[in-house]
Write an enzyme that holds these catalytic residues in place. Structure first.
Site, PDB file in Angstrom:
ATOM      1  N   TYR A   1      12.558 -62.115 -18.800  1.00 57.25           N
ATOM      2  CA  TYR A   1      13.002 -61.632 -17.487  1.00 57.25           C
ATOM      3  C   TYR A   1      12.180 -62.320 -16.389  1.00 57.25           C
ATOM      4  O   TYR A   1      12.726 -62.842 -15.419  1.00 57.25           O
ATOM      5  CB  TYR A   1      12.805 -60.114 -17.445  1.00 57.25           C
ATOM      6  CG  TYR A   1      13.265 -59.430 -16.174  1.00 57.25           C
ATOM      7  CD1 TYR A   1      14.614 -59.189 -15.941  1.00 57.25           C
ATOM      8  CD2 TYR A   1      12.336 -59.007 -15.214  1.00 57.25           C
ATOM      9  CE1 TYR A   1      15.037 -58.540 -14.786  1.00 57.25           C
ATOM     10  CE2 TYR A   1      12.754 -58.358 -14.060  1.00 57.25           C
ATOM     11  CZ  TYR A   1      14.108 -58.128 -13.846  1.00 57.25           C
ATOM     12  OH  TYR A   1      14.515 -57.495 -12.697  1.00 57.25           O
TER      13      TYR A   1
ATOM     14  N   LYS B   1      13.360 -64.773 -13.313  1.00 55.15           N
ATOM     15  CA  LYS B   1      13.158 -64.372 -11.915  1.00 55.15           C
ATOM     16  C   LYS B   1      12.268 -65.373 -11.171  1.00 55.15           C
ATOM     17  O   LYS B   1      12.462 -65.625  -9.984  1.00 55.15           O
ATOM     18  CB  LYS B   1      12.591 -62.950 -11.847  1.00 55.15           C
ATOM     19  CG  LYS B   1      13.550 -61.890 -12.414  1.00 55.15           C
ATOM     20  CD  LYS B   1      14.899 -61.888 -11.696  1.00 55.15           C
ATOM     21  CE  LYS B   1      15.794 -60.739 -12.124  1.00 55.15           C
ATOM     22  NZ  LYS B   1      17.064 -60.693 -11.386  1.00 55.15           N
TER      23      LYS B   1
END
Ligand code: NAD
Length: 272
Positions: A153, A157
């Site tokens: 993740y 990002k």
């Protein structure tokens, strides 16, 4: 409420829930016309109905570049232009790096990174032709500071922050704006539905270093940031503090996050 959105045409991906839903609702209240784009057609339709005649829904999977292009170009053709694209759809897996499977990596790269790329590839040329437009990508605190137990993740990002700032520098002389939103922990269904590998949700939530904040307050802050054409829109005081610390001393921030990791239920001592 932010001004300057009256009659603007906006698309919000992931608009059926959480942050996207709050963004769509804040945009409609500020006078914009909004397409709520989501894989979950039923919920997208319910959100659009609730928001009234200035909102409509479309079933769109951001991992499908053709479908997202169709939604973006179709909206621009129908409305005469596209002023705002919120590349917001995202998914999360919380897991220790050693427990993050290749499938977990790929799914997050597909939605969180490729989904944003697909939105940009379809909308940016169109906005260049218009000579105006604003692309707003939702990244995360995990795109600014080290965030243990979210390796894939965080990778997606960080990529979204990097591509947003790069595109912003290129797009500016052409009249196109780009911003990236970096929220701390926001109280949305994602907090309950994100995949977890290992500990129970209760234990993970209890160990969070950041407080949960309201998606409506985030959406209001995002619209203020967009109206002011901010490059990075960080949200929550705790994140602002940690990000400032990270810029001041990456070494100290890594030490703090490493120490925090050892207090989480993801950390299992050597030899297990
Ligand atoms: P959420 O789960 O409440 O909403 C996400 C929405 O995206 C859902 O409606 C889902 O159906 C949709 N979606 C998922 N995959 C999709 C796809 N392939 N195509 C189209 N739609 C898809 O989550 P949220 O908390 O509102 O998250 C929105 C964004 O904010 C995400 O990018 C997330 O990474 C980011 N974010 C969330 C938090 C948080 O704490 N909730 C913090 C920082 C960043």
């Amino acid at each position: 409420m932010s001004r300057g959105f009256a009659d603007q045409v906006a698309i919000v991906t992931g608009g059926a829930s959480g942050i996207g839903r709050s963004l769509a609702s804040a945009l409609v209240r500020a006078g914009a016309r909004v397409v709520v784009a989501d894989t979950d057609g039923e919920r997208a339709e319910a959100v659009a109905r609730e928001l009234g005649e200035r909102a409509r829904s479309e079933i769109v999977n951001v991992t499908d570049s053709v479908a997202l292009r169709r939604a973006i170009e179709g909206t621009a053709a129908r409305e005469g232009r596209l002023d705002l694209l919120f590349n917001n759809a995202g998914i999360a897996v919380f897991a220790d790096a050693r427990d993050t499977s290749l499938d977990d990596w790929n799914r997050q790269i597909d939605v969180n990174l490729r989904g944003v790329v697909h939105g940009i590839v379809a909308a940016y040329p169109l906005m260049l032709r218009q000579g105006s437009g604003h692309i707003v990508n939702t990244a995360s605190a995990a795109g600014l500071i080290p965030s243990p137990a979210t390796i894939a993740y965080a990778a997606t990002k960080h990529a979204v922050v990097g591509l947003s700032l790069t595109l912003r520098a290129e797009a500016r002389p052409h009249g196109v704006r780009v911003s990236v939103v970096c929220p701390g922990v926001i109280e949305t269904p994602m907090v309950q539905t994100a995949k977890l590998v290992g500990p129970t949700r209760e234990r993970v939530l209890a160990a969070l270093p950041l407080r949960l904040h309201s998606p409506d307050r985030l959406a209001a802050a995002v619209l203020r940031g967009v109206a002011r054409n901010r490059a990075i829109i960080p949200f929550t005081p705790e994140l602002r503090f940690l990000w400032a610390l990270h810029r001041l001393s990456p070494r100290l921030s890594l030490a703090i996050m490493g120490r925090w990791y050892r207090t989480t239920p993801f950390y299992r001592g050597r030899g297990d």
